[in-house]
Write an enzyme that holds these catalytic residues in place. Structure first.
Site, PDB file in Angstrom:
ATOM      1  N   HIS A   1      11.629   5.771  14.648  1.00 49.52           N
ATOM      2  CA  HIS A   1      12.726   5.817  13.667  1.00 49.52           C
ATOM      3  C   HIS A   1      12.821   4.500  12.882  1.00 49.52           C
ATOM      4  O   HIS A   1      12.911   4.482  11.659  1.00 49.52           O
ATOM      5  CB  HIS A   1      14.078   6.044  14.355  1.00 49.52           C
ATOM      6  CG  HIS A   1      14.155   7.288  15.184  1.00 49.52           C
ATOM      7  ND1 HIS A   1      13.644   8.490  14.775  1.00 49.52           N
ATOM      8  CD2 HIS A   1      14.711   7.521  16.412  1.00 49.52           C
ATOM      9  CE1 HIS A   1      13.878   9.407  15.714  1.00 49.52           C
ATOM     10  NE2 HIS A   1      14.508   8.843  16.716  1.00 49.52           N
TER      11      HIS A   1
ATOM     12  N   ASP B   1      11.260  13.555  11.711  1.00 50.83           N
ATOM     13  CA  ASP B   1      11.974  12.387  12.218  1.00 50.83           C
ATOM     14  C   ASP B   1      13.415  12.561  11.783  1.00 50.83           C
ATOM     15  O   ASP B   1      13.738  12.436  10.598  1.00 50.83           O
ATOM     16  CB  ASP B   1      11.387  11.112  11.592  1.00 50.83           C
ATOM     17  CG  ASP B   1      12.053   9.853  12.127  1.00 50.83           C
ATOM     18  OD1 ASP B   1      13.228   9.942  12.538  1.00 50.83           O
ATOM     19  OD2 ASP B   1      11.413   8.802  12.133  1.00 50.83           O
ATOM     20  N   HIS B   2      14.294  12.865  12.745  1.00 51.62           N
ATOM     21  CA  HIS B   2      15.658  13.222  12.346  1.00 51.62           C
ATOM     22  C   HIS B   2      16.375  12.060  11.649  1.00 51.62           C
ATOM     23  O   HIS B   2      17.305  12.271  10.899  1.00 51.62           O
ATOM     24  CB  HIS B   2      16.465  13.777  13.527  1.00 51.62           C
ATOM     25  CG  HIS B   2      17.042  12.743  14.444  1.00 51.62           C
ATOM     26  ND1 HIS B   2      16.313  12.140  15.437  1.00 51.62           N
ATOM     27  CD2 HIS B   2      18.278  12.205  14.509  1.00 51.62           C
ATOM     28  CE1 HIS B   2      17.092  11.286  16.083  1.00 51.62           C
ATOM     29  NE2 HIS B   2      18.285  11.303  15.542  1.00 51.62           N
TER      30      HIS B   2
HETATM   31  C1  BG6 Z   1      16.421   9.904  19.708  1.00 49.67           C
HETATM   32  C2  BG6 Z   1      16.275   9.131  20.981  1.00 49.67           C
HETATM   33  O1  BG6 Z   1      15.194   9.976  19.029  1.00 49.67           O
HETATM   34  O2  BG6 Z   1      17.370   9.256  18.871  1.00 49.67           O
HETATM   35  C3  BG6 Z   1      17.614   8.986  21.694  1.00 49.67           C
HETATM   36  O3  BG6 Z   1      15.363   9.798  21.845  1.00 49.67           O
HETATM   37  C4  BG6 Z   1      18.621   8.379  20.749  1.00 49.67           C
HETATM   38  O4  BG6 Z   1      17.485   8.173  22.847  1.00 49.67           O
HETATM   39  C5  BG6 Z   1      18.665   9.172  19.451  1.00 49.67           C
HETATM   40  O5  BG6 Z   1      19.880   8.409  21.388  1.00 49.67           O
HETATM   41  C6  BG6 Z   1      19.569   8.499  18.453  1.00 49.67           C
HETATM   42  O6  BG6 Z   1      19.785   9.384  17.398  1.00 49.67           O
HETATM   43  P1  BG6 Z   1      21.144   9.321  16.579  1.00 49.67           P
HETATM   44  O7  BG6 Z   1      20.926  10.276  15.456  1.00 49.67           O
HETATM   45  O8  BG6 Z   1      22.227   9.744  17.526  1.00 49.67           O
HETATM   46  O9  BG6 Z   1      21.299   7.919  16.148  1.00 49.67           O
END
Ligand code: BG6
Length: 504
Positions: A252, A189-190
């Site tokens: 997330h 989960d990034h």
């Molecule tokens: C991803 C979603 O998991 O997270 C995207 O699929 C979203 O739609 C993105 O834009 C948001 O990630 P970050 O790190 O740019 O906040």
């Protein structure tokens, strides 16, 4: 200062196999992250990167292509002293993901890597592919003996979506655990790789002042916001099958919720932390359809102005149904039925094409019992707020009340601010370094376990069902560039609260 400096040892010798090596994630995040790890001396000396994709290429072409991409997309200038050694360890294996020959070839390349590059039989498989391939690849890897651990480790990273709903998530887990053991599956989960997300536990539990007040007696409510100013960015077809709740909130945001609200673990061992996260997610109240509709808000953006530019509405985006009822905004009020949080609302909101990019967690404390410094006896004085700024400006702010200088007694809110500049200059990162590194050293703390994924879907399913059975009638209901539908403000106003907005 190097962002990974406190980590003492390099990852263990291993081959890193990237399925989907010609895709976007590989060139934008994975190779730049691995290169960054090499520059911090955190990549093992004996590593290899084996790209698997459909395109026909040889090793040299693969190296040249990703070298060029790294120059453009990396987060730091490419140093030939690092790149030369890095490039020579990149191999390529062409093939379709469902073709047995691909796995035979991969087996040969892995043997070659272990022998010539000293990778020791450890393998990290990164499945940077469409989710519909997860189960097939896991099955084929197992069938060809590539996930067998014999005095070495074999780990598989997959990235969300982990299912589309509870039933498909259960099926995916069944398929994955049919081919792999749970300890081999790293569900990435990034969001959990973000610096301030990692700071949530440190801040809560590494400072003796917060934990005693981290409960229903002192905290009034929480607000979690993931606001994006971008739209669906060419991903209309994908988004039509997802929507804001599935895309960002159920995964997330629920995992951020777990971090902010879980019980303190008695060690930082991966399984111990994950046990606490599961318990928290299981305690999220499962609502009736009626309650789900009353405690949630859906939105979809129409045309508007973002950052001074006119942008089209969601229904006008490419590959989107002109009558789409998919939500691009979701706000929910969740209750957690456990001893610590009984009665404390957790408000979550996320949306695309909002006024600003801003990911924050606001902890709103209760007001002092006596309004000594208010204008009159009944006036509530401003509460303390602890604000975790996850992005874009990372840091932590504590909002407290202080006396305004001068002969009269007036008070105002002031900020005690922490930002990362206190640790010196930081090299920019992709956010994947920590997660890839953790996988290489076998630390599963930041990765989702199957029961966490299932508990998150269980909590989400009543909302999805209620929404599915009651299609929205007022879409589009917010203008691009606004803060979402007015119903989201009303959701909080009913509890005599207000969303906290980042300062202009
Ligand atoms: C991803 C979603 O998991 O997270 C995207 O699929 C979203 O739609 C993105 O834009 C948001 O990630 P970050 O790190 O740019 O906040």
């Amino acid at each position: 200062m190097n962002p990974c400096q406190p980590i003492p040892r390099a990852g263990e010798p291993c081959a890193i196999v990237i399925f989907g090596a010609s895709g976007d994630l590989t060139k934008r995040k994975l190779i730049p992250s691995l290169y960054n790890l090499a520059s911090y001396h955190l990549l093992p000396k004996n590593f290899s990167i084996i790209g698997v994709a459909r395109s026909e290429m040889n090793d040299q072409e693969f190296q040249d292509r990703l070298g060029k991409d790294l120059t453009q997309l990396g987060t730091q200038p490419v140093d030939p002293n690092i790149w030369d050694g890095f490039r020579d360890r990149m191999l390529y294996c062409p093939g379709n993901f469902d073709d047995p020959k691909t796995y035979e070839r991969l087996g040969q390349r892995l043997a070659e890597s272990a022998k010539k590059l000293g990778t020791n039989g450890n393998v990290l498989f990164y499945l940077s592919v469409q989710p519909s391939f997860f189960a097939t690849i896991a099955k084929m890897l197992a069938q060809y003996g590539l996930t067998k651990e014999e005095g070495n480790w074999r780990r598989v990273i997959i990235e969300k979506p982990f299912g589309h709903d509870l039933a498909s998530a259960l099926e995916l887990n069944r398929n994955l655990t049919g081919a792999l053991q749970e300890h081999q599956i790293y569900r990435i989960d990034h969001y959990l790789g973000k610096e301030t997300a990692q700071n949530l536990l440190v801040f809560r539990l590494g400072n003796a002042v917060f934990e005693p007040i981290w409960n229903r007696r002192y905290i009034d409510h929480f607000q979690l916001t993931v606001a994006e100013s971008i739209g669906v960015e060419g991903r209309g077809a994908f988004y039509e099958s997802a929507g804001a709740f599935r895309d960002v909130m159920q995964n997330h945001m629920f995992m951020l919720l777990a971090l902010i609200a879980m019980e303190p673990p008695n060690s930082l061992q991966g399984e111990v932390v994950r046990n606490e996260k599961v318990k928290l997610l299981q305690a999220v109240r499962r609502t009736s359809a009626e309650e789900a509709l009353a405690s949630t808000v859906r939105g979809q953006y129409g045309p508007g102005q973002v950052g001074g530019e006119s942008v089209s509405g969601y229904r006008q985006e490419k590959n989107v149904n002109p009558e789409s009822t998919v939500e691009t905004y979701a706000a929910v009020k969740l209750m957690i039925d456990n001893w610590r949080w009984a009665g404390v609302p957790f408000y979550l909101r996320s949306g695309k094409r909002l006024a600003k990019r801003s990911t924050k967690i606001v902890v709103r404390f209760k007001v002092p019992p006596l309004g000594l410094f208010g204008e009159n006896e009944n006036e509530m004085i401003a509460p303390n707020r602890l604000i975790f700024n996850i992005q874009p400006d990372e840091g932590i702010t504590f909002q407290v009340r202080a006396k305004v200088p001068g002969p009269t007694l007036a008070t105002n809110a002031v900020h005690l601010d922490f930002d990362y500049s206190q640790f010196g200059e930081r090299a920019p990162t992709t956010g994947y370094e920590k997660l890839l590194y953790d996988c290489m050293v076998g630390d599963s703390t930041l990765f989702h376990r199957s029961d966490m994924v299932e508990a998150a879907w269980e909590a989400a399913q009543p909302i999805l069902d209620a929404w599915g059975n009651n299609p929205p009638k007022d879409f589009p209901n917010y203008a691009a560039g606004s803060w979402g539908p007015s119903a989201a403000d009303e959701l909080l106003e009913r509890d005599v609260h207000k969303w906290w907005y980042p300062p202009e």
